[in-house]
Design a protein around this motif. Structure first.
Motif: not given
Length: 98
Positions: A21-42
C-alpha cells in the motif's frame, strides 16, 4: 510452536500488505513498473510463505513423532506399574484366602 508460526505468518502478510500500500502511494514510477514491482513482491512473499509453511509442517511432524514416542514410553511405564500393583494385590489376596 504453532502459535509462533501463526504469528509469524500474520506478521509477514500484514507487513507485505502495508508495504504494498505504501509503495503504491509513494511510487515515482509509471503504473506498469509499479505493477511489476508489486507482482515481483508478491512472488517473493509467496516463496517465503511456502518456505515457512514447509518448515512449520516439518516442525509439526517432528513434534508429533516426539509426542508419540514419549507417550509410548509412558504407556510402558504405566503398564509396568500396574503389573507390580496387580502382583501385590494377588499376594495380599492369597494371604487373606488362607
Amino acid at each position: 510452536m504453532a502459535t509462533n508460526t501463526g504469528n509469524t505468518i500474520i506478521a509477514l502478510v500484514s507487513g507485505a500488505a502495508i508495504g504494498a500500500a505504501l509503495g503504491i502511494l509513494f511510487a515515482p514510477d509509471k503504473g506498469d513498473k509499479t505493477r511489476k514491482k508489486i507482482k515481483d513482491g508478491y512472488k517473493d512473499l509467496e516463496k517465503d510463505l511456502k518456505s515457512k509453511l514447509s518448515n512449520a509442517k516439518v516442525d509439526l511432524e517432528e513434534t508429533y513423532s516426539e509426542l508419540v514416542s514419549n507417550m509410548s514410553h509412558k504407556t510402558e511405564d504405566v503398564i509396568s506399574f500396574l503389573e507390580v500393583k496387580l502382583a501385590e494385590l494377588k499376594e495380599q489376596n492369597a494371604k487373606l484366602q488362607k
